[in-house]
Design an enzyme around this catalytic site. Structure first.
Site, PDB file in Angstrom:
ATOM      1  N   LYS A 201       1.949  -8.291  -0.814  1.00 44.28           N
ATOM      2  CA  LYS A 201       1.153  -7.274  -0.101  1.00 44.28           C
ATOM      3  C   LYS A 201       1.756  -6.984   1.274  1.00 44.28           C
ATOM      4  CE  LYS A 201      -2.168  -4.688   1.235  1.00 44.28           C
ATOM      5  NZ  LYS A 201      -2.492  -3.425   0.609  1.00 44.28           N
ATOM      6  N   CYS A 255      -3.710  -0.454   7.577  1.00 46.49           N
ATOM      7  CA  CYS A 255      -2.881  -1.360   6.777  1.00 46.49           C
ATOM      8  C   CYS A 255      -1.449  -1.432   7.273  1.00 46.49           C
ATOM      9  CB  CYS A 255      -2.904  -0.896   5.327  1.00 46.49           C
ATOM     10  SG  CYS A 255      -4.578  -0.634   4.752  1.00 46.49           S
TER      11      CYS A 255
END
Ligand code: SAJ
Length: 401
Positions: A201, A255
């Site tokens: 991720k 993010c």
């Protein structure tokens, strides 16, 4: 199968809703009473295409219930924020609190999954926490990490269709987590261990940040060299093995501008490109402010009067209404510290009102301004007919075609 989602935010709510729509019995837990009430009324507190209708239908069917407290379930998902502290160190206290809230409910055979973006080793740390309080569950429950990868604006489609990476603390845990995601994911489920899944991720978003930094650096070089960066990138991308992203006024959202710090804070010596990319992308925002101020000064000198200015776009990326961590919004804030609001028109076609900024329609803003600054490449701006009597600053490629 009963599933308990801890966290009903931008990822937790859509994932809870989609899994409920596939027939699972879902409890969605949030500490915010307003969110719990909103969901129980079949409504949503975030903007995401298609999510409203789906939420109404799963709440009406009884498959989704929201609650302030977790309930006895078979699968528990932790989908809470992992912000960073002042020094860019990740803060996993919400993950810890979510884990603590379900520890007493865990029973043999249950599966506990973290989806929150987390620094490497968080899943193992939470396993230790669980076993320290419930030692009898050792080898009796499944613990895994499975990052989400959905793009805001396309969440419902991507939740079902994206591939997922699933990493357990052991093989049995990976198997159990895969069994859960099979119930609503059509994309491929790739198995690995928890640490690798965590790093996957962070790697995905850092990779995008580094690539955008390259484009932003090119844009600054091209500005100095008198080259149109949009044409340059389009031409370079004709090469079969080159695929450069687009420059903008910085990197925003929750993010991409955050996750790289989860690597740099743990590996400061080793993560040189990743750290530099963050620096370049942050600098690009300030560079846009400087460019705008220079254009204003130049206009004043040449015309003997202050120009009026249109600031076009506030969202963190094109065609959404999300202003979280938006470089465009930050640029507007910085410019407003020096300009009188009387001379500034702010346009954001995706929202109607804002508590801090007085908004003008994008057509009016454009029409009334001497200097037009394009901050976000919203589709509406492409339709604007360019006038010759204006100074145009295009930081996001609206005028490239
Ligand atoms: N941006 C550019 N140039 C580009 C592309 C993007 O400047 O060529 C800027 C955007 O304007 C924006 C920022 O980057 O300010 C981030 O936008 P984005 O569209 O790249 O990503 P997000 O934040 O909406 O979603 C990302 C996605 N990750 C990747 O593409 C690797 C998404 O799949 C993740 O699920 C999401 O982060 C997340 O939740 O981590």
């Amino acid at each position: 199968m009963k599933v308990c989602f801890i966290g009903l935010g931008y990822i937790g709510l859509p994932t809870a809703v989609v899994s409920a729509s596939k027939g699972l019995t879902v409890i969605g837990v949030d500490i915010n009473e307003d969110i719990v009430n909103t969901v129980n009324e079949g409504k949503i507190h975030i903007v995401e295409p298609g999510l409203g209708e789906l939420t109404r239908s799963v709440v009406e069917s009884g498959n989704l219930t929201a609650s302030l407290k977790p309930e006895l379930s078979d699968v528990y998902l932790v989908v809470v924020p992992t912000p960073f502290k002042g020094n860019h160190e990740p803060d996993i206290s919400y993950v810890e609190a979510a884990t603590v809230s379900i520890i007493n409910l865990l029973k043999e055979g249950d599966t506990y999954i973290i989806e929150s973006t987390s620094p490497i080793g968080t899943t193992e740390k939470m396993a230790e926490l669980i076993f320290s309080l419930r030692p009898e569950l050792h080898n009796k429950i499944n613990i895994a990490y499975c990052p989400e990868r959905v793009l805001p604006g396309n969440v419902i489609f991507e939740l079902e269709n994206n591939d997922r990476v699933i990493g357990g603390i052991d093989d049995k845990s990976t198997d159990a987590a895969i069994e859960f995601y099979t119930k609503f994911v059509r994309g491929k489920l790739h198995r690995t261990n928890a640490r690798t899944a965590e790093m996957v991720k962070l790697t995905e978003n850092s990779s995008r940040d580094v690539q955008i930094a390259f484009a932003n650096e090119l844009s600054i070089i091209c500005n100095k060299a008198g080259i149109n960066v949009w044409e340059l990138i389009e031409l370079a991308n004709k090469h079969p093995r080159v695929n450069i992203l687009w420059p903008g006024c910085g990197v925003g959202g929750h993010c991409i501008a955050v996750d790289p710090y989860f690597i740099t804070s743990d590996f400061p010596e080793e993560s040189k490109i990743i750290a530099k990319a963050r620096e370049i992308n942050n600098y690009k925002t300030l560079w846009c402010v400087e460019q705008t101020k220079n254009a204003i000064l130049k206009y004043e000198l040449e015309n003997g009067r202050k120009p009026s200015i249109a600031l076009m776009g506030l969202a963190f990326k094109p065609n959404i209404d999300d202003l979280r961590e938006s470089p465009a919004k930050y640029i507007v804030e910085l410019l407003l510290q020096e300009l009188t609001e009387r001379d500034v028109f702010i346009a954001e076609p995706n929202i109607s009102t804002h508590n801090r900024f007085k908004l003008t329609s994008y057509e009016e803003a454009y029409k009334n301004a001497d200097i037009v600054v394009f901050l976000v490449a919203h589709k509406e701006f492409n339709a604007i007919k360019q006038a010759n009597d204006k100074v145009l600053l295009d930081f996001c490629g609206v005028l490239k075609n």
